[in-house]
Design an enzyme around this catalytic site. Sequence first.
Site, short mmCIF file in Angstrom:
data_model
loop_
_atom_site.label_atom_id
_atom_site.label_comp_id
_atom_site.label_asym_id
_atom_site.label_seq_id
_atom_site.Cartn_x
_atom_site.Cartn_y
_atom_site.Cartn_z
N SER A 1 0.87 -1.17 0.00
CA SER A 1 0.00 0.00 0.00
C SER A 1 0.91 1.23 0.00
CB SER A 1 -0.91 -0.01 1.23
OG SER A 1 -0.15 0.02 2.41
N GLU B 1 2.17 -9.22 7.09
CA GLU B 1 3.04 -8.79 8.19
C GLU B 1 2.92 -9.68 9.43
OE1 GLU B 1 2.04 -4.63 8.52
OE2 GLU B 1 3.41 -4.11 6.89
C1 LIG Z 1 3.98 -1.14 6.35
C2 LIG Z 1 2.97 -0.68 5.60
O1 LIG Z 1 2.61 -1.25 4.44
P1 LIG Z 1 3.38 -1.16 3.06
O2 LIG Z 1 4.77 -1.56 3.31
O3 LIG Z 1 2.59 -2.11 2.22
O4 LIG Z 1 3.26 0.27 2.64
C3 LIG Z 1 2.18 0.48 6.03
O5 LIG Z 1 1.25 0.88 5.34
O6 LIG Z 1 2.47 1.05 7.07
#
Ligand SMILES: C=C(OP(=O)(O)O)C(=O)O
Length: 418
Positions: free
Chosen positions: A42, A200
Site C-alpha cells: 500500500s 506482516e
Molecule cells: C507497512 C505498511 O505497508 P506497506 O509496506 O505495504 O506500505 C504500512 O502501510 O504502514
Amino acid sequence: MDSVIEDIRVRKILDSRGNPTVEVDVITWNGFGRAAAPSGASTGAREVVAFPEGGVDKIISEVEDIISSELIGMDAEDLNEIDLVLKEIDGTENLAAIGGNTTVAVSMAVAKAAASSYNMPLYRFLGGNIPCEIPYPLGNMINGGAHAGKNAPDIQEFLVVPVGAETITEAVFTNVNVHKKIRELIQAKDKSFTGGKGDEGGWAPNLTSEEAIEIQVKACEMVSDETGVLVKPSLDMAASELWDPASEEYVYNREGARRSTGEQVDFVADIIDTYGYFYVEDPIREGDFAGFAELTKKSGKKCLICGDDIFVTNKDILAEGIEAGAGNAIIIKPNQIGTLTDTYKTVELAKNNKYVPVVSHRSGETTDDTIAHMAVAFSSPIIKTGAVGGERIAKLNELVRIAEEMTNPKMADINKYR
Ligand SMILES: C=C(OP(=O)(O)O)C(=O)O
Ligand SMILES: [Mg+2]
C-alpha cells in the site's frame, strides 16, 4: 583509510512475499556492510520509485558496475557525500532510473560498512554515545486491506503497543502473548478459522473491522490483566486504499459502509474515545492535509495521529503537514525517500516540531535488521516491525541484543504520549 570502499556487490534476493529485491554488500579496507531493500503493497503516491519498469531484473546486470565505478575509492564514512553521488548517478527527482530501493540498499550497506570498519555497532556509529533508549515495538496482530485476502477486515492493520513494559524483552513477549490471545478469540468466534496470516504476520480472519476491533481490544485487556503489563490498541487504517475518488468517500467493502471525509473523521475520533486507542496511522487519505488536521485537532491530545502515505518520509511534504497541523507523528520508511541521510533529515524536522518519528518496516521485508539500529540511533520512541515471522523478529531480536550491549538501557519515555 579503514573505511575506504574497495568493492561493491549487488544481487537479486527474495523478499518475504517471494518477490525479488536487491541486497548490497559493501567491502571497505577494514570492514563489511550488507543491506537489503524492503517493498510496500500500500505505497504512497509520492514515494520515490522502488525500481524502474522491469523491476530488479532491469537494473541488476548494470547497476553493480555503475555504482562501483563511482563509489570505489570513496570513504564510507562520508554518508552525505555518498548519498549525493547515488542521487547523481540516478539523475531523476524520484529515483526512477536505478530505483529508490537500489539507492537505499547501497546507502544502508555503506553506513554498516563504515560502522564495521571501526568495529562499532551501527546504532553507535549513527547516533553517537548518547542514545541509550530502546523503542517500544508496535506489533501487528490482525491484517486486512491490501495485506490480506478477500474476506479480511477493510482496515489494514490492527496493532498493539505494550506501553507498560519495562524492558524490550518484556515488550516483545507481551506482544506475542496478545497475538496468541487474538488467535484464540478469533477461533472462538469463527470455528472455521484456519490460522491464516497476512503479509506482516498478523492473523487474516473473516471478520469486519468492527469485529476485529472488539477482539483486539478484548485481547489487550486480557493480556494486561494476566501479565500486569499495560497493552494499548492501535491501528493503521491505510485510508488511501479505502478512498474512492469518484464518489469522494471512504469505502468499507467488507462491511458495506461508505463514509464522507467528515464521517470518517467522526468515525475515527469515536473509536479513539470509545476504546482508548494509543496510535492511529493514516486515518485520512494522502493529500488531504485539512482532513488530517481536523482529526488531529479532535483527538491529537489523547492519541498519536500518524502520517505514512501522506508524508512518505519526505521532509518537504512533512513541512507542508506541519504548517497545516496535520498529525503529530510520522512513519519513517527509508525506502520511501531512498537514502539514509534524507531519512535522517525528515526525522530531525519531525523531532524539531514535536512529531513522533516511528521507524517502520514494509509489508514485503527481508531479514535485514538495519531499521532496529536506526530507531535507536535516531531516538525514535516507537518501532513498527511486526510481532512474529522471521523477517519481523530479525529486527525485534536485534533490539534485544542492542539493549543487552548497552551499559544503561532504558525504554523510551512513551508515557508522555498517552
Ligand atoms: C507497512 C505498511 O505497508 P506497506 O509496506 O505495504 O506500505 C504500512 O502501510 O504502514
Ligand atoms: Mg501505513
